[in-house]
Design an enzyme around this catalytic site. Structure first.
Site, PDB file in Angstrom:
ATOM      1  N   ILE A  22       0.840  -1.202   0.000  1.00  0.00           N
ATOM      2  CA  ILE A  22       0.000   0.000   0.000  1.00  0.00           C
ATOM      3  C   ILE A  22       0.879   1.258   0.000  1.00  0.00           C
ATOM      4  O   ILE A  22       0.631   2.217  -0.737  1.00  0.00           O
ATOM      5  CB  ILE A  22      -0.977  -0.028   1.194  1.00  0.00           C
ATOM      6  CG1 ILE A  22      -1.928  -1.221   1.055  1.00  0.00           C
ATOM      7  CG2 ILE A  22      -1.758   1.285   1.300  1.00  0.00           C
ATOM      8  CD1 ILE A  22      -2.817  -1.508   2.268  1.00  0.00           C
ATOM      9  N   SER A 101       2.594  -6.998   8.927  1.00  0.00           N
ATOM     10  CA  SER A 101       1.269  -7.074   8.277  1.00  0.00           C
ATOM     11  C   SER A 101       0.776  -8.510   8.174  1.00  0.00           C
ATOM     12  O   SER A 101      -0.331  -8.749   7.692  1.00  0.00           O
ATOM     13  CB  SER A 101       1.348  -6.444   6.881  1.00  0.00           C
ATOM     14  OG  SER A 101       2.250  -7.180   6.068  1.00  0.00           O
ATOM     15  N   TYR A 160      -2.043  -9.842  15.730  1.00  0.00           N
ATOM     16  CA  TYR A 160      -2.035  -8.748  14.751  1.00  0.00           C
ATOM     17  C   TYR A 160      -3.286  -7.880  14.904  1.00  0.00           C
ATOM     18  O   TYR A 160      -3.206  -6.649  14.995  1.00  0.00           O
ATOM     19  CB  TYR A 160      -1.957  -9.340  13.337  1.00  0.00           C
ATOM     20  CG  TYR A 160      -2.244  -8.338  12.243  1.00  0.00           C
ATOM     21  CD1 TYR A 160      -1.266  -7.460  11.802  1.00  0.00           C
ATOM     22  CD2 TYR A 160      -3.514  -8.272  11.643  1.00  0.00           C
ATOM     23  CE1 TYR A 160      -1.539  -6.533  10.800  1.00  0.00           C
ATOM     24  CE2 TYR A 160      -3.789  -7.351  10.643  1.00  0.00           C
ATOM     25  CZ  TYR A 160      -2.798  -6.488  10.223  1.00  0.00           C
ATOM     26  OH  TYR A 160      -3.067  -5.573   9.240  1.00  0.00           O
ATOM     27  N   LYS A 199       4.764  -9.813  -1.140  1.00  0.00           N
ATOM     28  CA  LYS A 199       4.273 -10.282   0.160  1.00  0.00           C
ATOM     29  C   LYS A 199       4.197 -11.815   0.186  1.00  0.00           C
ATOM     30  O   LYS A 199       3.835 -12.408   1.199  1.00  0.00           O
ATOM     31  CB  LYS A 199       2.880  -9.689   0.462  1.00  0.00           C
ATOM     32  CG  LYS A 199       2.917  -8.193   0.707  1.00  0.00           C
ATOM     33  CD  LYS A 199       1.534  -7.619   0.961  1.00  0.00           C
ATOM     34  CE  LYS A 199       0.985  -8.055   2.302  1.00  0.00           C
ATOM     35  NZ  LYS A 199      -0.305  -7.381   2.617  1.00  0.00           N
ATOM     36  N   PHE A 222     -10.470 -23.472  -0.155  1.00  0.00           N
ATOM     37  CA  PHE A 222     -10.990 -24.229   0.974  1.00  0.00           C
ATOM     38  C   PHE A 222     -12.370 -24.778   0.601  1.00  0.00           C
ATOM     39  O   PHE A 222     -13.124 -24.117  -0.134  1.00  0.00           O
ATOM     40  CB  PHE A 222     -11.140 -23.345   2.219  1.00  0.00           C
ATOM     41  CG  PHE A 222      -9.839 -22.848   2.779  1.00  0.00           C
ATOM     42  CD1 PHE A 222      -8.668 -23.584   2.642  1.00  0.00           C
ATOM     43  CD2 PHE A 222      -9.783 -21.635   3.468  1.00  0.00           C
ATOM     44  CE1 PHE A 222      -7.471 -23.120   3.161  1.00  0.00           C
ATOM     45  CE2 PHE A 222      -8.594 -21.176   3.989  1.00  0.00           C
ATOM     46  CZ  PHE A 222      -7.428 -21.920   3.829  1.00  0.00           C
ATOM     47  N   ARG A 230     -15.864 -12.318   1.832  1.00  0.00           N
ATOM     48  CA  ARG A 230     -15.044 -11.233   2.372  1.00  0.00           C
ATOM     49  C   ARG A 230     -15.318  -9.963   1.570  1.00  0.00           C
ATOM     50  O   ARG A 230     -15.764 -10.015   0.431  1.00  0.00           O
ATOM     51  CB  ARG A 230     -13.541 -11.566   2.223  1.00  0.00           C
ATOM     52  CG  ARG A 230     -13.067 -12.751   3.052  1.00  0.00           C
ATOM     53  CD  ARG A 230     -12.642 -12.309   4.430  1.00  0.00           C
ATOM     54  NE  ARG A 230     -12.172 -13.437   5.214  1.00  0.00           N
ATOM     55  CZ  ARG A 230     -10.903 -13.844   5.285  1.00  0.00           C
ATOM     56  NH1 ARG A 230      -9.964 -13.198   4.605  1.00  0.00           N
ATOM     57  NH2 ARG A 230     -10.572 -14.860   6.034  1.00  0.00           N
TER      58      ARG A 230
END
Ligand SMILES: NC(=O)c1ccc[n+]([C@@H]2O[C@H](COP(=O)([O-])OP(=O)(O)OC[C@H]3O[C@@H](n4cnc5c(N)ncnc54)[C@H](O)[C@@H]3O)[C@@H](O)[C@H]2O)c1
Length: 334
Positions: A22, A101, A160, A199, A222, A230
């Site tokens: 970002i 993150s 987190y 990432k 999954f 989401r």
């Protein structure tokens, strides 16, 4: 595309975590739209250190910044001497993105130390410089709270998520004591888009599934992925939120999502359509407990306070994203 009437030319802008996903997009936004702005990226970049989950401890990558002409300081937010370098500069805007993150780091000490402790420094710096501070919070603060997720109803269920929740509390307290300093936290939902490739395993499922498909394989999801929903938000809308947040009428913390939940199955299907193939889908059991199965940002406050209006549906975002997914395919991660 310019998102606000604010003129960032001749402004001095700090982006912590500016070598990450970002942060680097923000750096290029300013460079492209405000050539007279002075942009400082502060990031520890990636070392070879890994967490016990095998992931790197930080994901900042120089390749995210190729073409960036602003200033770069390699520094660690956990190191006061590194932060001290920033005291030589007075900032008008601070975008604090630097953090661990990775939501699956369970070493609480390192997560809290990194994400929380330095935040006090950034708050003080914003106050002393009379700068606007926009910082990254997260939808992980909600844990498994029911949708739509609303500000004030958080219940993090990993270190987190807790670290970001703590930042929000600290910011609220600081704001109430320092009313002249604008402090805006943004709870990003699931972000996807250019410059996230480095990432690795923590990048979005959009690029990971895209690369499985480009490899000639069925996307792996999954079991029950058509029912795991989401709020996926495209990077351009996240940049919009960061820019508009500078003009927020109030300090506070705000959701940044589309407000529309979509399934992982939707991602796989849209990708196959865009990539012109149909390998079906391969399903496997979800090994994670505490997995968010439904997120949907309530973005009414973000719209009310800074006119945040997402422009990208999942279909539009993925379409826009395809060239980067292709460009990064088989690119070495180091
Ligand atoms: N991407 C998402 O979906 C998402 C969702 C919610 C919140 N967030 C938050 O948004 C921010 C940016 O996320 P991102 O996706 O760009 O992640 P990222 O990992 O790509 O960026 C974080 C950057 O911070 C740097 N960093 C990490 N530890 C540091 C340290 N000790 N000192 C200096 N720099 C350090 C990293 O090198 C990296 O460049 C983070 O705070 C993250 O928690 C991201």
């Amino acid at each position: 595309m310019v998102y606000s009437d604010a003129n960032f030319n001749n402004k001095t802008i700090l982006i912590s975590g500016g070598a990450g996903f970002i942060g680097s997009n923000l750096a290029f936004y300013f460079q492209e739209n405000y050539p007279e702005s002075k942009i400082v990226v502060f990031d520890c970049f990636r070392s070879e250190a890994t967490f016990s989950n095998g992931n790197l401890q930080s994901f900042g990558h120089y390749k995210n910044l190729i073409g960036f002409t602003g200033d770069i300081i390699c520094g660690n937010i956990n190191n006061p001497t590194d932060l001290e370098i920033l005291n030589n500069i007075k900032f008008d805007y601070i975008f604090h993105q630097a953090a661990i993150s990775d939501t699956r780091v369970y070493d609480q000490e390192i997560v809290m130390r990194t994400n929380i402790n330095s935040f006090y420094w950034f708050l003080e710096k914003a106050k002393n410089d009379n700068a606007t501070l926009v910082y990254a919070s997260s939808a992980a603060t909600y844990g498994s709270m029911p949708s739509p997720q609303k500000i004030g109803f958080e219940s993090p269920d990993n270190p987190y998520g807790y670290s970001k929740y703590a930042m929000d509390q600290i910011a609220a307290k600081y704001s109430s004591l320092n009313r002249n300093t604008k402090i805006v936290g943004l709870k990003f939902f699931n972000v996807y888009g250019s410059r996230e490739y480095f990432k690795g395993k923590t990048s979005s499922m959009v690029i990971q599934l895209g690369h499985q498909i480009l490899n000639g394989h069925a996307p792996r999801l999954f079991e029950g992925s058509d029912k795991i929903l989401r709020d996926f938000i495209f990077i351009d809308d996240v940049i919009q939120a960061n820019i508009k947040a500078c003009e927020s009428t109030n300090s506070g913390v705000f959701n940044v999502g589309t407000g529309i939940p979509r399934s992982f199955q939707n991602i796989a299907d849209i990708l196959q359509k865009e990539l012109g193939c149909n390998y079906g889908t391969e399903y496997f059991p979800n090994p994670y407990s505490g997995y968010q199965t439904h997120t949907q940002a309530d973005i009414s406050l973000s719209e009310e306070n800074f006119n945040f209006k997402p422009n990208f549906s999942l279909e539009k975002g993925i379409k826009e994203y395809i060239p980067y997914i292709k460009e990064m395919f088989n690119m070495p991660l180091d």
